[in-house]
Design a protein around this motif. Structure first.
Motif, PDB file in Angstrom:
ATOM      1  N   UNK A 120       0.791  -1.238   0.000  1.00 27.15           N
ATOM      2  CA  UNK A 120       0.000   0.000   0.000  1.00 27.15           C
ATOM      3  C   UNK A 120       0.816   1.277   0.000  1.00 27.15           C
ATOM      4  N   UNK A 121       2.113   1.185  -0.340  1.00 20.52           N
ATOM      5  CA  UNK A 121       2.948   2.394  -0.355  1.00 20.52           C
ATOM      6  C   UNK A 121       2.754   3.169  -1.665  1.00 20.52           C
ATOM      7  N   UNK A 122       2.902   4.477  -1.576  1.00 21.10           N
ATOM      8  CA  UNK A 122       2.909   5.275  -2.803  1.00 21.10           C
ATOM      9  C   UNK A 122       4.244   5.043  -3.492  1.00 21.10           C
ATOM     10  N   UNK A 123       4.219   4.980  -4.829  1.00 15.99           N
ATOM     11  CA  UNK A 123       5.465   4.651  -5.522  1.00 15.99           C
ATOM     12  C   UNK A 123       5.734   5.543  -6.738  1.00 15.99           C
ATOM     13  N   UNK A 124       7.023   5.723  -6.962  1.00 17.60           N
ATOM     14  CA  UNK A 124       7.490   6.508  -8.112  1.00 17.60           C
ATOM     15  C   UNK A 124       8.595   5.697  -8.794  1.00 17.60           C
ATOM     16  N   UNK A 125       8.585   5.653 -10.126  1.00 17.40           N
ATOM     17  CA  UNK A 125       9.744   5.075 -10.821  1.00 17.40           C
ATOM     18  C   UNK A 125      10.451   6.166 -11.610  1.00 17.40           C
ATOM     19  N   UNK A 126      11.767   6.189 -11.476  1.00 17.68           N
ATOM     20  CA  UNK A 126      12.607   7.066 -12.289  1.00 17.68           C
ATOM     21  C   UNK A 126      13.204   6.159 -13.363  1.00 17.68           C
ATOM     22  N   UNK A 127      12.794   6.358 -14.598  1.00 20.54           N
ATOM     23  CA  UNK A 127      13.035   5.338 -15.612  1.00 20.54           C
ATOM     24  C   UNK A 127      13.368   5.975 -16.957  1.00 20.54           C
ATOM     25  N   UNK A 128      14.100   5.216 -17.788  1.00 18.36           N
ATOM     26  CA  UNK A 128      14.445   5.767 -19.100  1.00 18.36           C
ATOM     27  C   UNK A 128      13.552   5.233 -20.210  1.00 18.36           C
ATOM     28  N   UNK A 129      12.781   4.187 -19.932  1.00 14.36           N
ATOM     29  CA  UNK A 129      11.998   3.560 -20.994  1.00 14.36           C
ATOM     30  C   UNK A 129      10.508   3.681 -20.690  1.00 14.36           C
ATOM     31  N   UNK A 130       9.858   4.466 -21.511  1.00 11.72           N
ATOM     32  CA  UNK A 130       8.423   4.663 -21.325  1.00 11.72           C
ATOM     33  C   UNK A 130       7.713   3.350 -21.645  1.00 11.72           C
ATOM     34  N   UNK A 131       6.648   3.097 -20.947  1.00 13.99           N
ATOM     35  CA  UNK A 131       5.862   1.886 -21.175  1.00 13.99           C
ATOM     36  C   UNK A 131       6.554   0.594 -20.774  1.00 13.99           C
ATOM     37  N   UNK A 132       7.628   0.689 -20.017  1.00 12.71           N
ATOM     38  CA  UNK A 132       8.295  -0.517 -19.532  1.00 12.71           C
ATOM     39  C   UNK A 132       7.487  -1.078 -18.363  1.00 12.71           C
ATOM     40  N   UNK A 133       7.856  -2.265 -17.921  1.00 13.29           N
ATOM     41  CA  UNK A 133       7.073  -2.932 -16.865  1.00 13.29           C
ATOM     42  C   UNK A 133       6.936  -2.057 -15.618  1.00 13.29           C
ATOM     43  N   UNK A 134       8.029  -1.425 -15.211  1.00 11.02           N
ATOM     44  CA  UNK A 134       7.952  -0.633 -13.966  1.00 11.02           C
ATOM     45  C   UNK A 134       7.024   0.566 -14.110  1.00 11.02           C
ATOM     46  N   UNK A 135       7.016   1.158 -15.297  1.00  9.80           N
ATOM     47  CA  UNK A 135       6.145   2.332 -15.461  1.00  9.80           C
ATOM     48  C   UNK A 135       4.677   1.911 -15.380  1.00  9.80           C
ATOM     49  N   UNK A 136       4.415   0.640 -15.689  1.00  9.92           N
ATOM     50  CA  UNK A 136       3.026   0.174 -15.611  1.00  9.92           C
ATOM     51  C   UNK A 136       2.615  -0.170 -14.189  1.00  9.92           C
ATOM     52  N   UNK A 137       3.576  -0.389 -13.336  1.00 10.19           N
ATOM     53  CA  UNK A 137       3.247  -0.761 -11.944  1.00 10.19           C
ATOM     54  C   UNK A 137       3.254   0.466 -11.010  1.00 10.19           C
ATOM     55  N   UNK A 138       4.204   1.340 -11.202  1.00 13.32           N
ATOM     56  CA  UNK A 138       4.362   2.467 -10.259  1.00 13.32           C
ATOM     57  C   UNK A 138       3.194   3.450 -10.365  1.00 13.32           C
TER      58      UNK A 138
END
Ligand code: F6R
Length: 359
Positions: A120-138
């Motif tokens: 239940x934590x709020x999350x942020x991803x700092x990422x170089x690839x848009x639409x990557x797996x992490x961007x879909x979860x964060x």
């Protein structure tokens, strides 16, 4: 597509100044920092930041932890994602969870993010690839805009991550009212100078080429620094290891006397990060200790220190983070030139893959 450069890594080192400028567009406006991707409410109820990442991205996270605490006055700790996953971490909802990843696909980091989401934590991803797996979860994505990074050894991804995180620390500082407007202005002024600090000077590239001839014979390397220059030392050592296959360790310089200094001898090469604007005298005395034990020392600094055997002079600036980026370029070129001299494939080092999607 290498545009005349010998390797993609070299091209990407030279691109850093431009991509870092891109990464600031719209985020630094006049005298303030702004992130359209997140909202000031993100910090509501937050007392702590936890960062998780792997490899070079972990080093960017570790660097930023100094900035989150120093500027935004938010407690911040950083963990290697593969460790975090299995330690049964205690997660509380007053923690903002930040993951950092060039690819957005690294298995351990992705799993850490999923665990935080589940708790239940709020999350942020700092990422170089848009639409990557992490961007879909964060919950929120901040893109680093470094462009495709082809070299396995990460360069421009790291510089953009570090700049994004520095801006984020200032954005949080503003929301938290933990920074004076004078300090905020001087930090923003320094941020605007980063692209200049990342321009590769011919003089410096030539110097790293010359030094690589001798330093490739090192039996082992220590990269030492303090504060944010400690994670930078870790990054310098990682770059050398991964493309030159030489043994290198990054160490906080104040920790050398607690064991590692026993290794000091002329074949042990020390790369000392000696920023003029941060704890200069402290690191100087650590370097003195190593010199007294005959270690061969190369300093990277704007000031020459006579006890060092070699010296790579960076531009004089008035902010330690600008020295950080000046030194970063030197460290990247240094490992690349050693690797080239050793005849290695700089872009595709043995045993490594660009994206680590298995644990
Ligand atoms: C080192 C390097 C690796 C990556 C690590 C994480 O030069 O590239 O250490 O930083 O595998 O990858 P990302 O950032 O894609 O999660």
């Amino acid at each position: 597509q290498k545009d005349g450069f010998r390797f993609f890594m070299e091209k990407e080192i030279y691109e850093q100044s431009d991509v870092v400028s891109d990464c600031m567009i719209g985020r630094i406006q006049d005298n303030s920092i702004n992130f359209d991707e997140i909202s000031p409410e993100l910090l509501d109820g937050i007392n702590e930041i936890k960062i998780c990442a792997c490899g070079t991205s972990y080093h960017a996270g570790l660097t930023s932890s100094y900035l989150f605490e120093r500027l935004a006055k938010i407690k911040c700790n950083v963990e290697i994602a593969s460790e975090f996953r299995y330690k049964e971490p205690l997660l509380t909802k007053d923690t903002l969870f930040i993951v950092i990843s060039q690819s957005g696909e690294t298995a351990d980091t992705l799993e850490a993010l999923k665990m935080a989401k589940k708790a239940g934590l709020k999350s942020v991803v700092v990422c170089n690839v848009d639409n990557s797996s992490m961007t879909r979860v964060a919950d929120f994505t901040i893109l680093t805009r470094a462009g495709i990074e082809k070299g396995v050894a990460s360069t421009k991804a790291f510089s953009t991550q570090t700049v994004v995180l520095w801006m984020l620390a200032l954005y949080f500082a503003k929301i938290n009212s933990s920074i004076s407007s004078e300090l905020l202005q001087s930090e923003i002024k320094a941020l605007r100078e980063v692209p200049k600090s990342l321009i590769v000077e011919d003089r410096i590239h030539e110097k790293t080429k010359r030094l690589s001839k001798r330093y490739l014979h090192g039996h082992g390397f220590f990269f030492i620094g303090r504060d944010v220059f400690f994670p930078l030392a870790l990054e310098g050592a990682l770059k050398l290891k991964e493309i030159s296959y030489l043994h290198a360790e990054g160490y906080p310089s104040g920790e050398m006397k607690h064991g590692p200094i026993a290794l000091a001898d002329p074949e042990l090469f020390t790369i000392a990060l000696m920023p003029q604007n941060l704890l200069y005298d402290k690191i100087k005395s650590n370097v003195e200790e190593l010199s007294a034990r005959d270690s061969t020392i190369c300093s990277i600094s704007s000031l020459e220190f006579e006890l060092c055997d070699d010296f790579i002079k960076i531009q004089e600036t008035n902010h330690y983070m600008l020295e950080f980026f000046e030194m970063l370029v030197v460290l990247q070129l240094f490992s690349m030139e050693i690797s080239i001299r050793l005849g290695n494939d700089v872009d595709m080092p043995r045993n490594l893959a660009k994206s680590v999607t298995v644990e």
